[in-house]
Design a protein around this motif. Structure first.
Motif, PDB file in Angstrom:
ATOM      1  N   VAL A   1      20.216 -32.980 -80.726  1.00 40.69           N
ATOM      2  CA  VAL A   1      20.967 -33.449 -79.544  1.00 40.69           C
ATOM      3  C   VAL A   1      20.960 -32.669 -78.317  1.00 40.69           C
ATOM      4  CG1 VAL A   1      23.477 -32.552 -80.511  1.00 40.69           C
ATOM      5  CG2 VAL A   1      23.204 -34.584 -79.166  1.00 40.69           C
ATOM      6  N   TYR A   2      20.779 -33.328 -77.382  1.00 39.22           N
ATOM      7  CA  TYR A   2      20.909 -32.734 -76.130  1.00 39.22           C
ATOM      8  C   TYR A   2      22.085 -33.268 -74.930  1.00 39.22           C
ATOM      9  CZ  TYR A   2      16.203 -30.536 -76.839  1.00 39.22           C
ATOM     10  OH  TYR A   2      15.190 -29.761 -77.345  1.00 39.22           O
ATOM     11  N   ALA A   3      22.662 -32.506 -74.357  1.00 42.26           N
ATOM     12  CA  ALA A   3      23.970 -32.901 -73.827  1.00 42.26           C
ATOM     13  C   ALA A   3      23.841 -32.033 -72.546  1.00 42.26           C
ATOM     14  CB  ALA A   3      25.446 -32.948 -74.500  1.00 42.26           C
ATOM     15  N   LEU A   4      24.199 -32.526 -71.106  1.00 42.59           N
ATOM     16  CA  LEU A   4      24.568 -31.993 -69.944  1.00 42.59           C
ATOM     17  C   LEU A   4      25.753 -30.911 -70.262  1.00 42.59           C
ATOM     18  CD1 LEU A   4      23.558 -34.239 -67.172  1.00 42.59           C
ATOM     19  CD2 LEU A   4      22.190 -32.207 -68.077  1.00 42.59           C
ATOM     20  N   PRO A   5      26.117 -29.889 -69.721  1.00 42.36           N
ATOM     21  CA  PRO A   5      27.571 -29.160 -69.928  1.00 42.36           C
ATOM     22  C   PRO A   5      28.596 -29.722 -69.492  1.00 42.36           C
ATOM     23  CG  PRO A   5      25.778 -27.826 -68.817  1.00 42.36           C
ATOM     24  CD  PRO A   5      25.001 -29.194 -68.894  1.00 42.36           C
ATOM     25  N   SER A   6      28.358 -30.960 -68.530  1.00 45.11           N
ATOM     26  CA  SER A   6      29.561 -31.837 -68.250  1.00 45.11           C
ATOM     27  C   SER A   6      30.057 -32.813 -69.312  1.00 45.11           C
ATOM     28  CB  SER A   6      29.415 -32.485 -66.802  1.00 45.11           C
ATOM     29  OG  SER A   6      28.240 -33.323 -66.929  1.00 45.11           O
ATOM     30  N   VAL A   7      29.157 -33.067 -70.469  1.00 50.54           N
ATOM     31  CA  VAL A   7      29.451 -34.077 -71.425  1.00 50.54           C
ATOM     32  C   VAL A   7      30.326 -33.393 -72.467  1.00 50.54           C
ATOM     33  CG1 VAL A   7      28.349 -35.634 -72.783  1.00 50.54           C
ATOM     34  CG2 VAL A   7      27.299 -35.315 -70.787  1.00 50.54           C
ATOM     35  N   ASP A   8      31.429 -34.324 -72.824  1.00 49.27           N
ATOM     36  CA  ASP A   8      32.247 -34.135 -73.660  1.00 49.27           C
ATOM     37  C   ASP A   8      31.933 -34.695 -74.967  1.00 49.27           C
ATOM     38  OD1 ASP A   8      34.360 -33.036 -75.246  1.00 49.27           O
ATOM     39  OD2 ASP A   8      35.954 -33.783 -74.004  1.00 49.27           O
ATOM     40  N   LEU A   9      31.177 -34.259 -75.960  1.00 48.08           N
ATOM     41  CA  LEU A   9      30.799 -34.813 -77.003  1.00 48.08           C
ATOM     42  C   LEU A   9      31.738 -34.589 -78.208  1.00 48.08           C
ATOM     43  CD1 LEU A   9      28.496 -36.405 -78.509  1.00 48.08           C
ATOM     44  CD2 LEU A   9      27.495 -34.358 -79.214  1.00 48.08           C
ATOM     45  N   SER A  10      32.656 -35.791 -78.542  1.00 47.08           N
ATOM     46  CA  SER A  10      33.402 -35.658 -79.367  1.00 47.08           C
ATOM     47  C   SER A  10      33.053 -35.577 -80.906  1.00 47.08           C
ATOM     48  CB  SER A  10      34.563 -36.845 -79.287  1.00 47.08           C
ATOM     49  OG  SER A  10      35.460 -36.846 -80.311  1.00 47.08           O
ATOM     50  N   SER A  11      32.099 -36.581 -81.276  1.00 44.79           N
ATOM     51  CA  SER A  11      31.695 -36.839 -82.610  1.00 44.79           C
ATOM     52  C   SER A  11      30.220 -37.188 -82.607  1.00 44.79           C
ATOM     53  CB  SER A  11      32.735 -37.466 -83.346  1.00 44.79           C
ATOM     54  OG  SER A  11      32.579 -38.902 -83.067  1.00 44.79           O
ATOM     55  N   LEU A  12      29.521 -37.048 -83.726  1.00 50.53           N
ATOM     56  CA  LEU A  12      28.128 -37.868 -83.789  1.00 50.53           C
ATOM     57  C   LEU A  12      27.999 -37.971 -85.197  1.00 50.53           C
ATOM     58  CD1 LEU A  12      25.400 -38.093 -82.456  1.00 50.53           C
ATOM     59  CD2 LEU A  12      24.915 -35.703 -83.113  1.00 50.53           C
ATOM     60  N   GLY A  13      27.571 -39.327 -85.498  1.00 49.79           N
ATOM     61  CA  GLY A  13      27.246 -39.855 -86.672  1.00 49.79           C
ATOM     62  C   GLY A  13      25.850 -39.791 -87.271  1.00 49.79           C
ATOM     63  N   THR A  14      26.020 -39.033 -88.571  1.00 47.80           N
ATOM     64  CA  THR A  14      24.941 -38.706 -89.228  1.00 47.80           C
ATOM     65  C   THR A  14      24.244 -40.011 -89.943  1.00 47.80           C
ATOM     66  OG1 THR A  14      25.810 -36.493 -89.444  1.00 47.80           O
ATOM     67  CG2 THR A  14      23.519 -37.207 -90.864  1.00 47.80           C
ATOM     68  N   LYS A  15      22.955 -40.028 -89.794  1.00 53.12           N
ATOM     69  CA  LYS A  15      22.411 -41.211 -90.434  1.00 53.12           C
ATOM     70  C   LYS A  15      21.036 -40.653 -90.890  1.00 53.12           C
ATOM     71  CE  LYS A  15      20.639 -45.802 -89.804  1.00 53.12           C
ATOM     72  NZ  LYS A  15      20.189 -47.046 -89.006  1.00 53.12           N
ATOM     73  N   MET A  16      20.716 -40.926 -92.363  1.00 47.69           N
ATOM     74  CA  MET A  16      19.386 -40.585 -93.075  1.00 47.69           C
ATOM     75  C   MET A  16      18.282 -41.541 -92.593  1.00 47.69           C
ATOM     76  SD  MET A  16      17.966 -38.563 -95.097  1.00 47.69           S
ATOM     77  CE  MET A  16      16.285 -38.782 -96.105  1.00 47.69           C
ATOM     78  N   PRO A  17      17.143 -40.989 -91.954  1.00 41.14           N
ATOM     79  CA  PRO A  17      16.155 -41.775 -91.490  1.00 41.14           C
ATOM     80  C   PRO A  17      15.379 -42.526 -92.584  1.00 41.14           C
ATOM     81  CG  PRO A  17      15.568 -39.513 -91.218  1.00 41.14           C
ATOM     82  CD  PRO A  17      16.984 -39.448 -91.389  1.00 41.14           C
ATOM     83  N   ASP A  18      14.671 -43.651 -92.507  1.00 41.73           N
ATOM     84  CA  ASP A  18      13.937 -44.121 -93.384  1.00 41.73           C
ATOM     85  C   ASP A  18      12.445 -43.562 -93.435  1.00 41.73           C
ATOM     86  OD1 ASP A  18      13.131 -45.866 -95.309  1.00 41.73           O
ATOM     87  OD2 ASP A  18      12.630 -47.492 -93.867  1.00 41.73           O
ATOM     88  N   LEU A  19      12.499 -42.753 -94.444  1.00 38.97           N
ATOM     89  CA  LEU A  19      11.262 -41.816 -94.886  1.00 38.97           C
ATOM     90  C   LEU A  19      10.584 -42.292 -95.976  1.00 38.97           C
ATOM     91  CD1 LEU A  19      12.410 -38.468 -93.474  1.00 38.97           C
ATOM     92  CD2 LEU A  19      11.006 -40.171 -92.131  1.00 38.97           C
ATOM     93  N   LYS A  20      10.407 -43.518 -96.134  1.00 40.81           N
ATOM     94  CA  LYS A  20       9.829 -43.950 -97.756  1.00 40.81           C
ATOM     95  C   LYS A  20       8.031 -43.633 -98.004  1.00 40.81           C
ATOM     96  CE  LYS A  20       8.151 -48.308 -95.439  1.00 40.81           C
ATOM     97  NZ  LYS A  20       8.271 -49.816 -95.420  1.00 40.81           N
TER      98      LYS A  20
END
Length: 626
Positions: free
Chosen positions: A197-216
């Protein structure tokens, strides 16, 4: 002079010298001298470099050569002293920190050697530092184009360009990037998939949902990452971002062709600052701004993986291994008797698709009993690769005497670096089997895996016993035992109903329930008080002691909380035939707890004494009031 007297006089000085040497050695082992600095900084921005030593009396501090960066101030010295008293034992800690405020002028990696410092007669050297200096943010092309607009441009044109610039800025300020270390691999060759994940220093990232990619189309092994993730500074597409490696997977493609890592979406929550437009004038005055949480979807791009099939050249000794491997073996014994268990251990070690490798087959002699091998996996994910070893344990039992050959095990694997097949082999063993007692058909003995082995040639033994028949008169049906068995369930049911009614009646009597649970409730509170005493939390300890004592007295003596006083407690205890000495101890203990929190003195000793008195008094009351 008597030799024994001389020996006694020398023992104490020698012991003191040895103890002093041990204490000095222990102190030297406890001293650490460490250097800290950011892993990445931006050209022209200030940052700190600190050197910390946890010892008193440090001197002759010497910093390394810092010609590659500009020092604005330093070394600025600060010291910290702390003391703790736990259970009457005092511990102290001292640390001294030397801090520099610096600024980097050129991008690239800056290497700083370790600093040196002296404590006593010993010199210490800190760890080295590597600082990655990143370039400054480049102005966005949309902003440059907008600033180059002439005054003759129309207002609508300026508005559309401003909106486009704002949209581009919003897309660039927070995003998720999926990358792989290579896009062309062989079938079963490992590749590393990273979500960052990339965020500018001014961005206040509170949470990020984890999702398993579909790698069949891949066999997936997740890389364990630290639970506490820290942002790192990184320069990407002309801008400086704070980044976190969010997830990593080691992938093994299961078939050849063009495979795809599909688009994966992550749900992020960002805290944004907005203007407070409340109708309340006081709220607007004291809180002109407020924060709101905004949900954003962060999609990744799809990635195409070109998977090449394994080339021709496989033999019967290929068990699916792709990577770099080595194989070895050991045998429990080469000189045994018939029916003894022999264990052959084969160890496959290296880096590659260890989990997917099939179990190799050893061609043992035909008259051996062969059991399914035991497989033990000892691999892990390291540097984005599956590495370690896989252990195969083969149990064999020779049934006849003689000399046998256990052939070498050939293991063929494919090396993706060279694009060729390679072969590694185990040793060949000669097994000398002697006759056991009673010939070759014997009961097998213990085996390292502790499996139960059976008789050979004596599996079935015939055994006969004399039998006699008797008359069926006087059977169970209609007998006294028969009717007792019929009545037993009814009797058991009646007993259970009586017990249930008694429990319901006891539960309805709240006074009796409180009295019965008084001791257990007080015990739990005293445990909390003991923990507070160990942590030297004086005020909380005495408060919990008072709650334990008053709560116990109220529950045990059935005194309402509003009427709970020391006089009422004393009167009730005397009416319940508790001795006067015990009553005086209860009243005195409650007085001590009330005044001890404000009295000076040895707190640890006083708290321990009051705690022991409370335990003893409650025990005396329990013995007196049944």
């Amino acid at each position: 002079m008597n030799i024994s007297n001389l020996t006694k006089r020398l023992v104490l000085p020698v012991m003191l010298i040895l103890l002093a040497g041990v204490g000095a050695a222990a102190q030297d082992d406890a001293i650490t001298f460490t250097a800290q600095a950011p892993k990445a900084v931006v050209v022209g921005e200030r940052f700190r470099i600190s050197y910390k030593i946890n010892a008193n009396g440090a001197k002759e501090f010497r910093a390394p050569d810092m010609k590659s960066i500009n020092i604005l101030s330093g070394p600025n010295t600060s010291s910290q002293f702390s003391q703790q008293i736990i259970n009457g034992k005092s511990t102290q800690s001292v640390s001294v920190t030397y801090t520099y405020v610096a600024v980097a002028t050129e991008e690239g990696d800056v290497q700083l050697d370790g600093a040196t410092i002296s404590v006593g007669n010993k010199q210490y050297t800190s760890n080295k530092l590597t600082i990655n200096v990143l370039p400054q943010d480049q102005p966005q092309a949309s902003q440059a184009a907008q600033s180059s607009q002439g005054q003759g441009s129309g207002q609508s044109s300026q508005r559309s360009q401003s909106q486009a610039s704002s949209a581009q800025s919003g897309a660039d300020e927070l995003f998720m990037l999926a990358t792989v270390d290579k896009t062309t691999v062989y079938e079963q060759e490992a590749l590393l998939l990273t979500f960052k994940v990339y965020a500018l220093p001014s961005v206040d990232l509170s949470s990020l949902g984890t999702k398993m990619p579909d790698l069949k189309n891949f066999h997936v092994q997740e890389v364990e990452l630290p639970n506490q993730k820290e942002f790192q500074l990184e320069h990407y597409n002309g801008r400086n971002y704070k980044t976190i490696v969010w997830m990593q997977y080691v992938l093994f493609p299961q078939h050849s062709g063009e495979l795809e890592i599909p688009v994966t979406e992550f749900e992020a929550v960002v805290r944004q600052r907005v203007e407070n437009r409340s109708e309340d004038i006081f709220d607007m005055f004291f809180n002109p701004t407020r924060y709101v949480e905004v949900k954003k979807t962060l999609p990744t791009r799809s990635i195409k993986i070109n998977v090449k099939p394994l080339p021709q050249g496989k033999t019967g000794s290929f068990y699916g291994g792709v990577g770099d491997f080595n194989i070895s073996s050991t045998i429990s014994s080469t000189d045994v008797t018939a029916n003894d268990a022999v264990t052959v251990r084969v160890i496959l070690s290296g880096t590659g698709n260890l989990k997917l490798v099939k179990t190799p087959e050893i061609k043992f002699p035909q008259d051996f009993d062969i059991y399914d091998p035991k497989v033990e996996n000892k691999y892990t994910i390291k540097n984005g690769r599956q590495t370690g070893n896989k252990v195969y344990e083969y149990l064999i039992i020779p049934r006849h005497s003689g000399q046998y050959t256990i052939p070498s095990l050939e293991f063929q694997y494919f090396d993706p670096k060279s694009g060729t097949y390679k072969v590694t082999r185990t040793d060949e063993y000669t097994l000398n089997v002697a006759k056991g007692q009673g010939g070759d058909s014997q009961t097998s003995v213990a085996y390292v895996n502790k499996e139960d082995l059976k008789f050979v040639g004596q599996d079935v033994r015939f055994h006969s016993t004399p039998a006699s028949l008797r008359s069926g008169k006087g059977g169970f049906y209609g007998s006294m035992q028969f009717y007792l068995c019929l009545a037993a369930p009814l009797l058991i049911l009646l007993v259970l109903v009586a017990i249930s009614r008694k429990r319901i009646a006891d539960s309805a009597n709240t006074v009796k329930v409180r009295a019965g649970k008084a001791n257990s409730v007080a015990t739990r509170r005293l445990k909390v008080a003991r923990k507070l005493m160990k942590e030297n939390r004086k005020n909380e300890f005495y408060d919990e002691m008072m709650r334990a004592l008053s709560g116990y007295m109220g529950d045990k003596l059935s005194i309402p909380t509003a009427e709970l006083s020391k006089d009422r407690i004393g009167e009730t205890l005397r009416t319940r035939k508790v001795s006067d000495d015990t009553v005086k101890q209860v009243i005195g203990l409650m007085d001590d707890c009330e005044f001890a929190r404000y009295a000076p003195g040895d707190e640890s000793g006083k708290m321990d004494r009051l705690y022991e008195q409370a335990v003893a008094v409650i025990g005396q009351i329990e013995n007196s009031i049944k």
